[in-house]
Design a protein around this motif. Structure first.
Motif, PDB file in Angstrom:
ATOM      1  N   ALA A   9     -10.929 -24.352   7.884  1.00 11.48           N
ATOM      2  CA  ALA A   9     -11.032 -25.472   8.010  1.00 11.48           C
ATOM      3  C   ALA A   9      -9.995 -26.443   8.772  1.00 11.48           C
ATOM      4  N   GLU A  10      -8.869 -25.705   8.920  1.00 14.40           N
ATOM      5  CA  GLU A  10      -7.886 -26.160   9.781  1.00 14.40           C
ATOM      6  C   GLU A  10      -7.810 -25.410  11.279  1.00 14.40           C
ATOM      7  N   LYS A  11      -8.859 -24.527  11.295  1.00 12.09           N
ATOM      8  CA  LYS A  11      -9.014 -23.889  12.532  1.00 12.09           C
ATOM      9  C   LYS A  11      -7.565 -23.293  13.162  1.00 12.09           C
ATOM     10  N   ILE A  12      -6.940 -22.572  12.054  1.00 11.22           N
ATOM     11  CA  ILE A  12      -5.803 -21.745  12.321  1.00 11.22           C
ATOM     12  C   ILE A  12      -6.068 -20.396  12.347  1.00 11.22           C
ATOM     13  N   SER A  13      -5.475 -19.672  13.370  1.00  8.43           N
ATOM     14  CA  SER A  13      -5.941 -18.295  13.379  1.00  8.43           C
ATOM     15  C   SER A  13      -4.998 -17.518  12.665  1.00  8.43           C
ATOM     16  N   HIS A  14      -5.343 -16.446  12.096  1.00  2.00           N
ATOM     17  CA  HIS A  14      -4.464 -15.657  11.521  1.00  2.00           C
ATOM     18  C   HIS A  14      -3.136 -15.293  11.880  1.00  2.00           C
ATOM     19  N   ALA A  18       0.350 -15.978  10.351  1.00  2.00           N
ATOM     20  CA  ALA A  18       1.208 -14.989  10.229  1.00  2.00           C
ATOM     21  C   ALA A  18       2.446 -15.426  10.648  1.00  2.00           C
ATOM     22  N   ASP A  19       2.675 -15.898  11.772  1.00  5.15           N
ATOM     23  CA  ASP A  19       3.864 -16.344  12.386  1.00  5.15           C
ATOM     24  C   ASP A  19       4.578 -17.333  11.637  1.00  5.15           C
ATOM     25  N   LEU A  20       3.843 -18.293  11.095  1.00  9.00           N
ATOM     26  CA  LEU A  20       4.229 -19.345  10.385  1.00  9.00           C
ATOM     27  C   LEU A  20       4.844 -18.912   8.987  1.00  9.00           C
ATOM     28  N   ILE A  21       4.352 -17.796   8.287  1.00 10.55           N
ATOM     29  CA  ILE A  21       4.791 -17.493   7.121  1.00 10.55           C
ATOM     30  C   ILE A  21       5.585 -16.247   7.184  1.00 10.55           C
ATOM     31  N   GLY A  22       5.738 -15.683   8.366  1.00 10.22           N
ATOM     32  CA  GLY A  22       6.543 -14.460   8.588  1.00 10.22           C
ATOM     33  C   GLY A  22       6.133 -13.183   8.020  1.00 10.22           C
ATOM     34  N   VAL A  23       4.728 -13.039   8.113  1.00 19.29           N
ATOM     35  CA  VAL A  23       4.065 -11.887   7.784  1.00 19.29           C
ATOM     36  C   VAL A  23       3.378 -11.209   9.182  1.00 19.29           C
ATOM     37  N   SER A  24       2.656 -10.056   8.983  1.00 17.25           N
ATOM     38  CA  SER A  24       1.729  -9.567  10.281  1.00 17.25           C
ATOM     39  C   SER A  24       0.661 -10.455   9.970  1.00 17.25           C
ATOM     40  N   GLN A  25      -0.293 -10.320  11.106  1.00 18.96           N
ATOM     41  CA  GLN A  25      -1.476 -10.921  11.515  1.00 18.96           C
ATOM     42  C   GLN A  25      -2.382  -9.947  10.360  1.00 18.96           C
ATOM     43  N   ALA A  26      -2.080  -8.694  10.458  1.00 18.12           N
ATOM     44  CA  ALA A  26      -2.999  -7.778   9.448  1.00 18.12           C
ATOM     45  C   ALA A  26      -2.809  -8.157   7.960  1.00 18.12           C
ATOM     46  N   ALA A  27      -1.871  -8.488   7.646  1.00 21.42           N
ATOM     47  CA  ALA A  27      -1.433  -8.814   6.269  1.00 21.42           C
ATOM     48  C   ALA A  27      -2.309 -10.274   6.122  1.00 21.42           C
ATOM     49  N   VAL A  28      -2.173 -11.286   6.973  1.00 18.39           N
ATOM     50  CA  VAL A  28      -2.886 -12.424   6.588  1.00 18.39           C
ATOM     51  C   VAL A  28      -4.504 -12.032   6.567  1.00 18.39           C
ATOM     52  N   THR A  29      -4.871 -11.251   7.328  1.00 19.09           N
ATOM     53  CA  THR A  29      -6.110 -10.773   7.505  1.00 19.09           C
ATOM     54  C   THR A  29      -6.667 -10.289   6.122  1.00 19.09           C
TER      55      THR A  29
END
Length: 67
Positions: A9-14, A18-29
């Motif tokens: 909805a917010e058009k935010i990539s994983h 991930a950068d915003l919350i300090g985890v890896s992209q894989a974790a967000v996925t």
């Protein structure tokens, strides 16, 4: 609201989230797909980063499925 729905909805990539919350992209996925349950510290960061749109209760079905 599910994390995947919020990100779409917010058009935010994983990767950006991930950068915003300090985890890896894989974790967000994995969080978005329901394949991994976030640690409570990460849950707090997700809630803060989404201004409360995504909360602990949005991950409960994942926790129940793991039991």
């Amino acid at each position: 609201m599910k994390l995947a729905d919020y990100l779409a909805a917010e058009k935010i990539s994983h990767a950006a989230f991930a950068d915003l919350i300090g985890v890896s992209q894989a974790a967000v996925t994995r969080y978005a797909r329901g394949a991994r349950f976030p640690h409570r510290v990460v849950l707090a960061k997700i809630k803060a980063a989404t201004n409360g749109a995504v909360t602990f209760t949005d991950f409960l079905d994942m926790a129940e499925a793991a039991e």
